[in-house]
Design an enzyme around this catalytic site. Structure first.
Site, PDB file in Angstrom:
ATOM      1  N   LYS A 193     -56.401 126.847 146.502  1.00  0.00           N
ATOM      2  CA  LYS A 193     -56.500 126.957 147.962  1.00  0.00           C
ATOM      3  C   LYS A 193     -55.098 127.028 148.568  1.00  0.00           C
ATOM      4  O   LYS A 193     -54.852 127.822 149.486  1.00  0.00           O
ATOM      5  CB  LYS A 193     -57.293 125.785 148.556  1.00  0.00           C
ATOM      6  CG  LYS A 193     -57.390 125.913 150.060  1.00  0.00           C
ATOM      7  CD  LYS A 193     -58.643 125.390 150.682  1.00  0.00           C
ATOM      8  CE  LYS A 193     -58.670 125.784 152.161  1.00  0.00           C
ATOM      9  NZ  LYS A 193     -59.726 125.177 152.918  1.00  0.00           N
ATOM     10  N   GLU A 239     -68.080 123.312 146.004  1.00  0.00           N
ATOM     11  CA  GLU A 239     -66.823 123.951 146.427  1.00  0.00           C
ATOM     12  C   GLU A 239     -65.813 123.963 145.269  1.00  0.00           C
ATOM     13  O   GLU A 239     -64.959 124.836 145.208  1.00  0.00           O
ATOM     14  CB  GLU A 239     -66.231 123.239 147.646  1.00  0.00           C
ATOM     15  CG  GLU A 239     -67.120 123.266 148.891  1.00  0.00           C
ATOM     16  CD  GLU A 239     -67.006 124.554 149.735  1.00  0.00           C
ATOM     17  OE1 GLU A 239     -66.241 125.471 149.360  1.00  0.00           O
ATOM     18  OE2 GLU A 239     -67.693 124.635 150.772  1.00  0.00           O
ATOM     19  N   ARG A 286     -57.671 135.075 152.333  1.00  0.00           N
ATOM     20  CA  ARG A 286     -58.282 133.762 152.606  1.00  0.00           C
ATOM     21  C   ARG A 286     -59.796 133.889 152.729  1.00  0.00           C
ATOM     22  O   ARG A 286     -60.527 132.929 152.462  1.00  0.00           O
ATOM     23  CB  ARG A 286     -57.672 133.118 153.860  1.00  0.00           C
ATOM     24  CG  ARG A 286     -58.172 131.693 154.075  1.00  0.00           C
ATOM     25  CD  ARG A 286     -57.338 130.889 155.045  1.00  0.00           C
ATOM     26  NE  ARG A 286     -57.900 129.552 155.193  1.00  0.00           N
ATOM     27  CZ  ARG A 286     -57.302 128.521 155.752  1.00  0.00           C
ATOM     28  NH1 ARG A 286     -56.083 128.661 156.225  1.00  0.00           N
ATOM     29  NH2 ARG A 286     -57.895 127.338 155.838  1.00  0.00           N
ATOM     30  N   LYS A 328     -57.403 124.505 158.968  1.00  0.00           N
ATOM     31  CA  LYS A 328     -58.470 124.908 159.883  1.00  0.00           C
ATOM     32  C   LYS A 328     -59.034 123.652 160.525  1.00  0.00           C
ATOM     33  O   LYS A 328     -59.490 122.739 159.824  1.00  0.00           O
ATOM     34  CB  LYS A 328     -59.589 125.638 159.135  1.00  0.00           C
ATOM     35  CG  LYS A 328     -59.301 127.097 158.847  1.00  0.00           C
ATOM     36  CD  LYS A 328     -60.532 127.785 158.299  1.00  0.00           C
ATOM     37  CE  LYS A 328     -60.280 129.242 158.007  1.00  0.00           C
ATOM     38  NZ  LYS A 328     -61.435 129.894 157.347  1.00  0.00           N
ATOM     39  N   HIS A 357     -73.896 121.084 153.593  1.00  0.00           N
ATOM     40  CA  HIS A 357     -73.083 122.305 153.518  1.00  0.00           C
ATOM     41  C   HIS A 357     -72.882 122.761 152.059  1.00  0.00           C
ATOM     42  O   HIS A 357     -73.120 123.921 151.725  1.00  0.00           O
ATOM     43  CB  HIS A 357     -71.734 122.059 154.210  1.00  0.00           C
ATOM     44  CG  HIS A 357     -70.777 123.197 154.065  1.00  0.00           C
ATOM     45  ND1 HIS A 357     -70.923 124.388 154.740  1.00  0.00           N
ATOM     46  CD2 HIS A 357     -69.667 123.351 153.301  1.00  0.00           C
ATOM     47  CE1 HIS A 357     -69.946 125.225 154.412  1.00  0.00           C
ATOM     48  NE2 HIS A 357     -69.174 124.615 153.533  1.00  0.00           N
ATOM     49  N   ASN A 390     -64.596 132.171 151.369  1.00  0.00           N
ATOM     50  CA  ASN A 390     -65.931 132.174 151.967  1.00  0.00           C
ATOM     51  C   ASN A 390     -67.008 132.643 150.984  1.00  0.00           C
ATOM     52  O   ASN A 390     -68.132 132.938 151.406  1.00  0.00           O
ATOM     53  CB  ASN A 390     -65.950 133.071 153.215  1.00  0.00           C
ATOM     54  CG  ASN A 390     -65.009 132.542 154.285  1.00  0.00           C
ATOM     55  OD1 ASN A 390     -64.751 131.350 154.338  1.00  0.00           O
ATOM     56  ND2 ASN A 390     -64.482 133.433 155.105  1.00  0.00           N
ATOM     57  N   GLU A 427     -56.219 133.982 157.729  1.00  0.00           N
ATOM     58  CA  GLU A 427     -57.395 134.712 157.236  1.00  0.00           C
ATOM     59  C   GLU A 427     -57.455 136.155 157.761  1.00  0.00           C
ATOM     60  O   GLU A 427     -58.443 136.593 158.348  1.00  0.00           O
ATOM     61  CB  GLU A 427     -58.688 133.960 157.596  1.00  0.00           C
ATOM     62  CG  GLU A 427     -59.852 134.417 156.732  1.00  0.00           C
ATOM     63  CD  GLU A 427     -61.098 133.542 156.882  1.00  0.00           C
ATOM     64  OE1 GLU A 427     -61.010 132.312 156.755  1.00  0.00           O
ATOM     65  OE2 GLU A 427     -62.161 134.130 157.115  1.00  0.00           O
ATOM     66  N   HIS A 467     -74.154 129.744 155.294  1.00  0.00           N
ATOM     67  CA  HIS A 467     -74.189 129.341 156.706  1.00  0.00           C
ATOM     68  C   HIS A 467     -75.540 129.668 157.332  1.00  0.00           C
ATOM     69  O   HIS A 467     -76.054 128.904 158.150  1.00  0.00           O
ATOM     70  CB  HIS A 467     -73.076 130.043 157.491  1.00  0.00           C
ATOM     71  CG  HIS A 467     -71.727 129.401 157.327  1.00  0.00           C
ATOM     72  ND1 HIS A 467     -70.554 129.983 157.743  1.00  0.00           N
ATOM     73  CD2 HIS A 467     -71.371 128.212 156.782  1.00  0.00           C
ATOM     74  CE1 HIS A 467     -69.542 129.186 157.470  1.00  0.00           C
ATOM     75  NE2 HIS A 467     -70.005 128.103 156.880  1.00  0.00           N
ATOM     76  N   HIS A 525     -70.607 131.720 151.521  1.00  0.00           N
ATOM     77  CA  HIS A 525     -70.710 131.152 152.866  1.00  0.00           C
ATOM     78  C   HIS A 525     -71.530 132.004 153.832  1.00  0.00           C
ATOM     79  O   HIS A 525     -72.050 131.474 154.808  1.00  0.00           O
ATOM     80  CB  HIS A 525     -69.313 130.876 153.434  1.00  0.00           C
ATOM     81  CG  HIS A 525     -68.681 129.631 152.868  1.00  0.00           C
ATOM     82  ND1 HIS A 525     -68.465 129.465 151.509  1.00  0.00           N
ATOM     83  CD2 HIS A 525     -68.234 128.486 153.453  1.00  0.00           C
ATOM     84  CE1 HIS A 525     -67.904 128.285 151.301  1.00  0.00           C
ATOM     85  NE2 HIS A 525     -67.754 127.670 152.459  1.00  0.00           N
ATOM     86  N   ARG A 551     -49.672 118.917 173.472  1.00  0.00           N
ATOM     87  CA  ARG A 551     -49.458 120.278 172.936  1.00  0.00           C
ATOM     88  C   ARG A 551     -49.165 120.269 171.431  1.00  0.00           C
ATOM     89  O   ARG A 551     -48.520 121.173 170.905  1.00  0.00           O
ATOM     90  CB  ARG A 551     -48.326 121.000 173.681  1.00  0.00           C
ATOM     91  CG  ARG A 551     -48.611 121.176 175.142  1.00  0.00           C
ATOM     92  CD  ARG A 551     -47.685 122.187 175.776  1.00  0.00           C
ATOM     93  NE  ARG A 551     -48.026 122.324 177.175  1.00  0.00           N
ATOM     94  CZ  ARG A 551     -47.528 121.569 178.148  1.00  0.00           C
ATOM     95  NH1 ARG A 551     -46.658 120.623 177.860  1.00  0.00           N
ATOM     96  NH2 ARG A 551     -47.889 121.771 179.383  1.00  0.00           N
TER      97      ARG A 551
HETATM   98  N1  GLY Z   1     -63.008 126.657 153.988  1.00  0.00           N
HETATM   99  C1  GLY Z   1     -62.460 127.956 154.027  1.00  0.00           C
HETATM  100  C2  GLY Z   1     -61.040 128.010 154.479  1.00  0.00           C
HETATM  101  O1  GLY Z   1     -60.409 126.990 154.638  1.00  0.00           O
HETATM  102  O2  GLY Z   1     -60.538 129.078 154.707  1.00  0.00           O
END
Ligand code: GLY
Length: 375
Positions: free
Chosen positions: A235, A194, A249, A152, A274, A253, A245, A260, A256, A130
């Site tokens: 960041k 990035e 946040r 993430k 990417h 993107n 997000e 994507h 993106h 957990r």
């Molecule tokens: N790569 C985008 C984020 O971490 O929110």
């Protein structure tokens, strides 16, 4: 932007999440000191290092030696390199191997690798017992400035990328910038997209600094640490105020939504990495903003100029192989992002460093724009 650049002491960036704050430590040749840092952070802990077969050949011995030197018992879990490892089967194997290595709560998982390893090992750490803590040791530029920071974690579903995952913050990120010396140029360039993204989101001075200094970032002088630190600071700030997000946040993107869709059209293969997709995606986001009269064509052109100078692709036509049409791209955008009554949310820009969340963009307008781009 005048910046004092001195090689030497590592730079520490704090991710200020209440009760779960952690450091991102950035500097050259930090891997040798990983064991000592982990011993100080979590005395008596055992670690399981999750890595891939490519990274293992280059860096595992040094990581293991640093743990041995610090008196830390370390086991290793080596998986095949590549995006295909972000799947249920490999996830299951990593979880079982972490349990078999007798990693308990209080012990640590160490993700040694690029974005795939960070996402997979972080997700495994979030579920085994957990939730056990983990340390990110990113070995690519993309992972050092983006995927290792912010918690993430995910694997891919047959329905799309990163759909099965969790928010699980690491307890430490150790970005050894010397590990980038051996990265293939193309992978380094993809990660750089990035870095440029942070300037384009909200720091025009940083973008101008990158225009003047990007060669030094690639060469590995102190400019590299500076660029990574500025990126991580931005960041970290965004994650600290919007971890899940629900707001700002989403700015991360930028590029993106288009990116994507292009990656998916290229089959998430090495036809288009990417970061390369994000490069084209950011160019498209600025061109679309200029078309709507939000930003000047000169700013949109400046984005193209810089990314092209670095050697990144800036046009859909540069993607090798079969080219998708506008309808296919719109379909892929719809799979990646929620389309509500023909409208979707984009990150657009009022200029360099002036990106914003545009929540009500007409899909028909995007289709028309893409048709023009593909002509
Ligand atoms: N790569 C985008 C984020 O971490 O929110």
């Amino acid at each position: 932007m005048t910046v004092q650049l001195r090689p030497g002491d590592p730079i520490t960036v704090d991710v200020a999440l209440a009760g779960r704050a952690y450091d991102i430590v950035i500097g050259r040749s930090l891997l040798a000191g990983l064991g000592a840092r982990v011993a100080a952070l979590r005395p008596g802990a055992r670690v399981a290092i999750v890595t891939d077969d490519n990274v293992a050949k280059q860096h595992l011995a040094q990581a293991e030696a640093s743990f041995a030197q610090a008196g830390i018992e370390a086991s290793r879990i080596i998986i095949p390199a590549g995006e295909a490892s972000k799947c249920y089967a490999v996830f299951e194997r990593v979880c079982e191997d972490i349990v078999a290595a007798r990693i308990e709560r209080g012990d640590l998982v160490v993700a040694l690798g690029g974005g795939v390893i960070g996402d997979l090992a972080g997700f495994a750490a979030s579920t085994v017992r957990r939730g056990v803590d983990y340390v990110q040791v990113p070995t690519t530029l993309l992972a050092q400035v983006d995927s290792s920071v912010g918690g993430k974690t995910a694997i891919n579903s047959r329905h799309g990328k990163n759909l099965i995952g969790a928010f699980h913050q690491p307890v430490l990120v150790l970005a050894d910038t010397a590990l980038l010396d051996t990265l293939p140029e193309r992978i380094m360039r993809a990660g750089y997209a990035e870095v440029a993204k942070y300037g384009l989101i909200s720091d025009a001075d940083f973008f101008a600094w990158l225009e003047a200094n990007w060669r030094d970032v690639f060469a590995g002088t102190a400019a590299r640490e500076h660029a990574i630190a500025v990126s991580c600071r931005m960041k970290a700030d965004i994650v600290a105020r919007d971890e899940r997000e629900t707001g700002d946040r989403a700015l991360l993107n930028l590029g993106h939504t288009f990116g994507h869709a292009l990656e998916a059209a290229a089959g998430f293969s090495d036809r288009l990495y990417h970061g390369e997709a994000i490069s084209i995606g950011m160019v498209l986001a600025f061109a679309f903003s200029a078309r709507r009269g939000l930003c000047s064509p000169a700013d949109a052109e400046r984005v193209v100029r810089h990314l092209a100078a670095v050697g990144l692709p800036t046009r859909i036509a540069e993607i090798p192989g079969e080219r998708p049409d506008a309808d296919r791209l719109i379909e892929l955008i719809g799979q990646d992002k929620k389309v509500k009554r023909g409208r979707l949310t984009f990150i657009l820009a009022r200029g360099i460093g002036k990106s914003f969340i545009a929540p009500d963009i007409d899909v028909a307008d995007v289709r028309e724009f893409l048709t023009g781009q593909l002509a």
